[in-house]
Enzyme design. Structure first.
Site, PDB file in Angstrom:
ATOM      1  N   ARG A 391       0.834  -1.205   0.000  1.00 44.85           N
ATOM      2  CA  ARG A 391       0.000   0.000   0.000  1.00 44.85           C
ATOM      3  C   ARG A 391       0.863   1.247   0.000  1.00 44.85           C
ATOM      4  O   ARG A 391       0.593   2.205  -0.731  1.00 44.85           O
ATOM      5  CB  ARG A 391      -0.950   0.026   1.201  1.00 44.85           C
ATOM      6  N   CYS A 392       1.907   1.260   0.821  1.00 45.26           N
ATOM      7  CA  CYS A 392       2.791   2.429   0.880  1.00 45.26           C
ATOM      8  C   CYS A 392       3.417   2.723  -0.483  1.00 45.26           C
ATOM      9  O   CYS A 392       3.647   3.885  -0.827  1.00 45.26           O
ATOM     10  CB  CYS A 392       3.910   2.201   1.894  1.00 45.26           C
ATOM     11  N   MET A 393       3.712   1.668  -1.253  1.00 44.62           N
ATOM     12  CA  MET A 393       4.430   1.839  -2.517  1.00 44.62           C
ATOM     13  C   MET A 393       3.520   2.169  -3.687  1.00 44.62           C
ATOM     14  O   MET A 393       3.983   2.180  -4.829  1.00 44.62           O
ATOM     15  CB  MET A 393       5.208   0.558  -2.840  1.00 44.62           C
TER      16      MET A 393
END
Length: 409
Positions: A391-393
């Site tokens: 999700r962060c990426m």
């Protein structure tokens, strides 16, 4: 460069609607700039093996493409945007605004950047400019700098494209990053949205000069309901400002302000909670039933803030559900803590009940599959060194309306 936004849609109303278009940043030279001297400042826990990190990222992108997702890359979009003189001028002005420079070094660096073509300028803005690379450098400030210093800092955190921008319906929030080492990320992303023809006509709903809000703290629970983690990275003032903005623009009717304890492994709300279905979250067990939320709604041009309630209860009520289903990170307290550190619950939903996760989190993935969630496993041994998962990426730019999704039997 002739394409316009008329041929492209941009809209995200949830965490789980079928993903159509996503923005990624393939790690490159900026990761090679990480050393034991600067990794703490640049917010990496380890020095990644760059070649392997690129292989892992390529596999991540291919896993998304194999499910019909269009993948856009920050570097390519930035190069296109820098073909416009106004974009070049703004990018260079942002890069030399650092108060460390002084007038003489600022002029020298600006001149150096002006002489670069669009590809080399994009590379330098992301990978940074080392002291020894500026051959024309001179003057007091330059001479007193350590030869190992960077004149323009590299941006390894750009890997985590969720943090510096997030879409809310058809508007983009270019966020205000709290950590000084990462603030130029928002400037570059904002440049893309302002100048690339693909995003012509897109109106930002938030901008970097406002109070601190980071995209990893912003979860679109369902159309009209946004949960925002609140702590060191996203401040209470930032949550309030975001709420005012989205209410005024008609993008949401409810914002949940969720205080979170700030530790290295819980920097953002999405490090302890992500969604894998329209009514299901995966959460780190020690916080699942201790998180609270303040429900914020519009009230005659101002904000109404309700008394705090348990997060899961407040979220379900705002979403019109009886309850939210919870899948635990890990299986026991020790496994849960380890897999939380390894971004076990930082999943990216590609569609309802279909999520990308790091393969190393065996117990969490087993829990997901036992609950009927299909898991697309990717390797993250090197990508995870910056403490961020799928999700962060990823920054979704287009998702289907989740209410239109056909539910599996």
């Amino acid at each position: 460069m002739a394409e316009t936004s008329a041929t492209h849609e941009h809209a995200v109303t949830s965490e789980v609607g079928r993903l159509r278009t996503v923005l990624l940043h393939r790690p490159a030279a900026e990761l090679k700039r990480l050393t034991p001297r600067n990794s703490d400042k640049l917010l990496f826990d380890a020095i990644p093996w760059v070649g392997r990190a690129q292989e892992e990222h390529d596999a991540f992108a291919e896993a998304l493409r194999s499910r019909g997702v269009e993948v856009l890359y920050v570097t390519e979009l930035l190069q296109d945007a820098l073909e416009y003189e106004a974009a070049r001028e703004r990018a260079i002005a942002d890069a030399v605004a650092d108060l460390r420079f002084g007038d003489q070094l600022r002029r020298i660096v600006a001149g150096y950047l002006h002489d670069l073509d669009s590809e080399d300028l994009a590379h330098t803005l992301i990978a940074g400019l080392a002291h020894e690379e500026l051959k024309a450098g001179h003057g007091l400030v330059y001479r007193l700098m350590d030869r190992h210093d960077f004149i323009v800092d590299p941006l390894p955190g750009l890997l985590f494209t969720r943090d510096n921008s997030t879409w809310i319906k058809d508007r983009v929030a270019v966020t205000s990053l709290a950590m000084p080492a990462r603030r130029r990320e928002s400037a570059l992303t904002g440049l893309i949205y302002a100048f690339h023809p693909r995003f012509a006509g897109v109106e930002p709903v938030y901008s970097p000069e406002l109070e601190h809000v980071e995209g990893g703290d912003v979860l679109l629970l369902c159309p009209g309901v946004i949960a925002v983690g609140t702590g060191e990275r996203t401040t209470p003032a930032g949550v309030e400002r975001l709420a005012r903005k989205v209410f005024a623009a008609g993008l949401a009717h409810t914002v949940l302000a969720v205080p979170i304890e700030q530790r290295r492994a819980t920097m953002h709300l999405d490090t302890v909670c992500t969604m894998v279905d329209v009514d299901t979250v995966v959460m780190y067990p020690p916080v699942a039933h201790s998180l609270t939320a303040f429900t914020v709604t519009a009230d005659s041009g101002d904000l109404r803030v309700a008394e705090p309630r348990p997060f899961l209860e407040a979220a379900a009520a705002a979403m019109g559900l009886d309850r939210l289903k919870v899948i635990d990170t890990g299986l026991d307290p020790v496994t849960a803590e380890r897999e939380q550190w390894d971004d076990g619950n930082n999943t990216l939903a590609v569609a309802p009940r279909l999520a990308v996760a790091y393969e190393r989190n065996i117990e969490t993935n087993a829990q997901l599959e036992a609950a009927g969630i299909e898991v697309i496993r990717i390797s993250g041994s090197e990508l995870g060194s910056g403490r961020g998962g799928p999700r962060c990426m990823s920054c979704p730019i287009l998702r289907d309306d989740p209410s239109a999704e056909a539910r599996p039997a």
